[in-house]
Design an enzyme around this catalytic site. Structure first.
Site, PDB file in Angstrom:
ATOM      1  N   ASN A  14       7.473  37.582  -6.301  1.00 22.95           N
ATOM      2  CA  ASN A  14       8.239  38.569  -6.529  1.00 22.95           C
ATOM      3  C   ASN A  14       9.101  38.126  -7.567  1.00 22.95           C
ATOM      4  O   ASN A  14       9.966  37.374  -7.501  1.00 22.95           O
ATOM      5  CB  ASN A  14       8.970  39.068  -5.104  1.00 22.95           C
ATOM      6  CG  ASN A  14       9.919  40.106  -5.464  1.00 22.95           C
ATOM      7  OD1 ASN A  14      10.723  40.397  -6.427  1.00 22.95           O
ATOM      8  ND2 ASN A  14      10.025  41.124  -4.493  1.00 22.95           N
ATOM      9  N   HIS A  17      14.164  38.958  -9.106  1.00 27.33           N
ATOM     10  CA  HIS A  17      15.677  38.364  -9.569  1.00 27.33           C
ATOM     11  C   HIS A  17      15.538  37.948 -10.940  1.00 27.33           C
ATOM     12  O   HIS A  17      16.729  37.576 -11.546  1.00 27.33           O
ATOM     13  CB  HIS A  17      15.988  37.522  -8.558  1.00 27.33           C
ATOM     14  CG  HIS A  17      16.164  38.112  -7.038  1.00 27.33           C
ATOM     15  ND1 HIS A  17      17.177  39.278  -7.087  1.00 27.33           N
ATOM     16  CD2 HIS A  17      15.551  38.066  -5.908  1.00 27.33           C
ATOM     17  CE1 HIS A  17      17.072  39.719  -5.898  1.00 27.33           C
ATOM     18  NE2 HIS A  17      16.192  39.176  -5.347  1.00 27.33           N
ATOM     19  N   HIS A  50       9.712  45.299  -7.185  1.00 25.42           N
ATOM     20  CA  HIS A  50      10.214  46.401  -6.439  1.00 25.42           C
ATOM     21  C   HIS A  50      11.169  47.380  -7.428  1.00 25.42           C
ATOM     22  O   HIS A  50      12.305  47.089  -7.751  1.00 25.42           O
ATOM     23  CB  HIS A  50      11.550  45.839  -5.294  1.00 25.42           C
ATOM     24  CG  HIS A  50      11.760  46.947  -4.335  1.00 25.42           C
ATOM     25  ND1 HIS A  50      12.542  46.707  -3.152  1.00 25.42           N
ATOM     26  CD2 HIS A  50      11.760  48.408  -4.249  1.00 25.42           C
ATOM     27  CE1 HIS A  50      12.993  47.541  -2.422  1.00 25.42           C
ATOM     28  NE2 HIS A  50      12.490  48.693  -3.196  1.00 25.42           N
ATOM     29  N   ARG A  52      13.490  50.088  -7.356  1.00 24.43           N
ATOM     30  CA  ARG A  52      14.457  50.506  -6.410  1.00 24.43           C
ATOM     31  C   ARG A  52      14.973  51.882  -6.924  1.00 24.43           C
ATOM     32  O   ARG A  52      14.915  52.019  -8.152  1.00 24.43           O
ATOM     33  CB  ARG A  52      15.573  49.791  -6.167  1.00 24.43           C
ATOM     34  CG  ARG A  52      15.054  48.393  -5.434  1.00 24.43           C
ATOM     35  CD  ARG A  52      16.483  47.526  -5.064  1.00 24.43           C
ATOM     36  NE  ARG A  52      17.141  48.395  -3.948  1.00 24.43           N
ATOM     37  CZ  ARG A  52      17.356  47.815  -2.835  1.00 24.43           C
ATOM     38  NH1 ARG A  52      16.484  46.781  -2.222  1.00 24.43           N
ATOM     39  NH2 ARG A  52      17.936  48.437  -1.769  1.00 24.43           N
ATOM     40  N   ARG A  56      18.427  48.740  -9.696  1.00 19.02           N
ATOM     41  CA  ARG A  56      19.468  47.727  -9.855  1.00 19.02           C
ATOM     42  C   ARG A  56      18.691  46.462 -10.668  1.00 19.02           C
ATOM     43  O   ARG A  56      19.651  45.557 -11.516  1.00 19.02           O
ATOM     44  CB  ARG A  56      20.107  47.105  -8.622  1.00 19.02           C
ATOM     45  CG  ARG A  56      18.968  46.503  -7.594  1.00 19.02           C
ATOM     46  CD  ARG A  56      19.902  45.997  -6.159  1.00 19.02           C
ATOM     47  NE  ARG A  56      20.230  47.060  -5.469  1.00 19.02           N
ATOM     48  CZ  ARG A  56      20.511  46.848  -4.425  1.00 19.02           C
ATOM     49  NH1 ARG A  56      20.224  45.816  -3.773  1.00 19.02           N
ATOM     50  NH2 ARG A  56      21.028  47.717  -3.414  1.00 19.02           N
ATOM     51  N   GLU A  77       6.441  47.433  -4.613  1.00 18.04           N
ATOM     52  CA  GLU A  77       7.347  47.553  -3.541  1.00 18.04           C
ATOM     53  C   GLU A  77       8.147  48.939  -3.807  1.00 18.04           C
ATOM     54  O   GLU A  77       8.646  49.119  -4.910  1.00 18.04           O
ATOM     55  CB  GLU A  77       8.338  46.618  -3.197  1.00 18.04           C
ATOM     56  CG  GLU A  77       7.636  45.431  -2.545  1.00 18.04           C
ATOM     57  CD  GLU A  77       8.633  44.190  -2.498  1.00 18.04           C
ATOM     58  OE1 GLU A  77      10.091  44.775  -2.399  1.00 18.04           O
ATOM     59  OE2 GLU A  77       8.399  43.234  -2.238  1.00 18.04           O
ATOM     60  N   THR A 107      19.390  43.551   0.188  1.00 10.16           N
ATOM     61  CA  THR A 107      17.821  43.308   0.113  1.00 10.16           C
ATOM     62  C   THR A 107      17.234  44.097   1.005  1.00 10.16           C
ATOM     63  O   THR A 107      18.374  44.774   1.794  1.00 10.16           O
ATOM     64  CB  THR A 107      17.436  41.825   0.156  1.00 10.16           C
ATOM     65  OG1 THR A 107      16.048  41.856  -0.142  1.00 10.16           O
ATOM     66  CG2 THR A 107      17.772  41.202   1.382  1.00 10.16           C
ATOM     67  N   THR A 108      16.074  44.497   1.166  1.00  7.58           N
ATOM     68  CA  THR A 108      15.485  45.199   2.244  1.00  7.58           C
ATOM     69  C   THR A 108      15.863  44.699   3.344  1.00  7.58           C
ATOM     70  O   THR A 108      15.793  43.562   3.902  1.00  7.58           O
ATOM     71  CB  THR A 108      14.087  45.018   2.017  1.00  7.58           C
ATOM     72  OG1 THR A 108      13.495  45.206   0.656  1.00  7.58           O
ATOM     73  CG2 THR A 108      13.307  46.281   2.707  1.00  7.58           C
ATOM     74  N   GLU A 158       2.485  44.333   5.736  1.00  7.36           N
ATOM     75  CA  GLU A 158       3.356  43.142   5.549  1.00  7.36           C
ATOM     76  C   GLU A 158       4.467  42.892   6.598  1.00  7.36           C
ATOM     77  O   GLU A 158       5.318  43.865   6.781  1.00  7.36           O
ATOM     78  CB  GLU A 158       4.118  43.259   3.873  1.00  7.36           C
ATOM     79  CG  GLU A 158       4.944  41.994   3.666  1.00  7.36           C
ATOM     80  CD  GLU A 158       5.488  41.974   2.391  1.00  7.36           C
ATOM     81  OE1 GLU A 158       4.720  42.598   1.477  1.00  7.36           O
ATOM     82  OE2 GLU A 158       6.456  41.321   1.984  1.00  7.36           O
ATOM     83  N   HIS A 197       9.646  37.993   2.999  1.00  8.26           N
ATOM     84  CA  HIS A 197      11.180  38.037   3.019  1.00  8.26           C
ATOM     85  C   HIS A 197      11.573  36.764   3.721  1.00  8.26           C
ATOM     86  O   HIS A 197      11.647  36.368   4.607  1.00  8.26           O
ATOM     87  CB  HIS A 197      11.556  39.244   3.953  1.00  8.26           C
ATOM     88  CG  HIS A 197      12.670  39.754   3.434  1.00  8.26           C
ATOM     89  ND1 HIS A 197      14.091  39.427   3.691  1.00  8.26           N
ATOM     90  CD2 HIS A 197      12.802  40.812   2.576  1.00  8.26           C
ATOM     91  CE1 HIS A 197      14.917  40.238   2.843  1.00  8.26           C
ATOM     92  NE2 HIS A 197      14.239  41.113   2.279  1.00  8.26           N
ATOM     93  N   GLY A 198      12.617  36.386   2.762  1.00  7.84           N
ATOM     94  CA  GLY A 198      13.395  35.071   3.139  1.00  7.84           C
ATOM     95  C   GLY A 198      12.693  33.636   3.187  1.00  7.84           C
ATOM     96  O   GLY A 198      13.251  32.804   3.619  1.00  7.84           O
TER      97      GLY A 198
END
Ligand code: PXP
Length: 251
Positions: A14, A17, A50, A52, A56, A77, A107-108, A158, A197-198
């Site tokens: 992903n 960032h 993603h 959004r 952002r 996403e 974040t999600t 997911e 995630h994470g």
């Protein structure tokens, strides 16, 4: 060896960032296309972004340009929002992962409530599937949500690993067990299982004990590591951690 592997575990990087850094100064760099190319060179199996509602980080133009440039899979996403669904229908990524989205979140946070919005989801899923896009739903490892996903005939979930990744003490084992049970139930119902995630280099080992995993989608930790090593090396480091694992199944 993990005997409940479905295939060689894949990595989707992903790169949101990279765009976050660009948007911090509204510059034209760092380039998400260059980032995607570095991930591809390093051996990543896919690129995730993603788009959004608040734009952002990733912008519409990024999504269109990535679609043209990528030779590995593109996973978009997105929230189940008509404007974004229409963009996905034009861009035609290989895969779409529908996520819940709140404006104020960093974040999600948490998975989709599939069971509570079957009708709203089924319309979008049909439109996306009709265009040949593989749909995945980002959900917590709850039996009710997995059953609802099966009812919708969606081929992928997911599993949200964020709760596990943020857990400490006894909660860690409980959360891992929920993920293992969730993945097993999904597999039994004929649903393919991704997770994300994470995830970072320090918490990935227990994640690899989850059975039937297809792809891990990892972003923040790889881009953070890239500050020190460069993106190609950071992706290779994660692939190495994924591929050298032989800690066995969770039993
Ligand atoms: N999967 C989903 C559905 C996400 O929303 C995110 C965050 O954008 C990720 C994976 C990647 O999470 P992280 O950046 O924490 O690795």
């Amino acid at each position: 060896m993990n005997s409940k592997k479905v295939n060689k575990l894949k990595l989707g990087v992903n790169i949101d960032h990279v765009a976050t850094l660009r948007m911090a100064r509204k510059t034209t760099y760092p380039s998400v296309l260059e980032a995607a190319a570095a991930c591809e060179t390093a051996g990543a199996d896919g690129i995730t972004v993603h788009l959004r509602e608040d734009r952002r980080h990733i912008q519409d133009s990024d999504v269109y340009e990535l679609r043209k440039a990528l030779t590995i899979k593109m996973n978009l996403e997105m929230a189940n929002n008509r404007e974004i669904v229409n963009i996905a229908l034009q861009v035609k990524p290989d895969e779409v992962c529908i996520v819940p989205e709140k404006r104020a979140e960093l974040t999600t946070e948490g998975g989709l409530n599939v069971a509570g919005q079957i009708h709203e989801l089924s319309e979008s899923i049909k439109m996306l599937t009709d265009q040949g896009i593989t749909v995945s739903l980002f959900i917590d490892p709850d039996a009710e949500q997995i059953q609802a996903t099966a009812e919708l005939g969606v081929p992928f979930i997911e599993l949200h690993t964020g709760t596990f990744c943020n857990a400490s003490g006894e909660q860690t084992e409980r959360e891992l067990y929920r993920l293992v049970k969730g993945a097993s139930l999904a597999h039994k119902l004929g649903i393919n299982v991704n997770a994300g995630h994470g995830i970072n280099i320090n918490n990935i080992a227990p994640i690899l004990r989850i059975p039937y995993l297809n792809t891990l989608n990892i972003g923040h930790s790889i881009v953070s590591r890239a500050v020190f090593t460069g993106l190609e090396a950071a992706v290779k480091e994660m692939l190495c951690a994924m591929n050298n694992y032989d800690g066995g199944d969770y039993v």
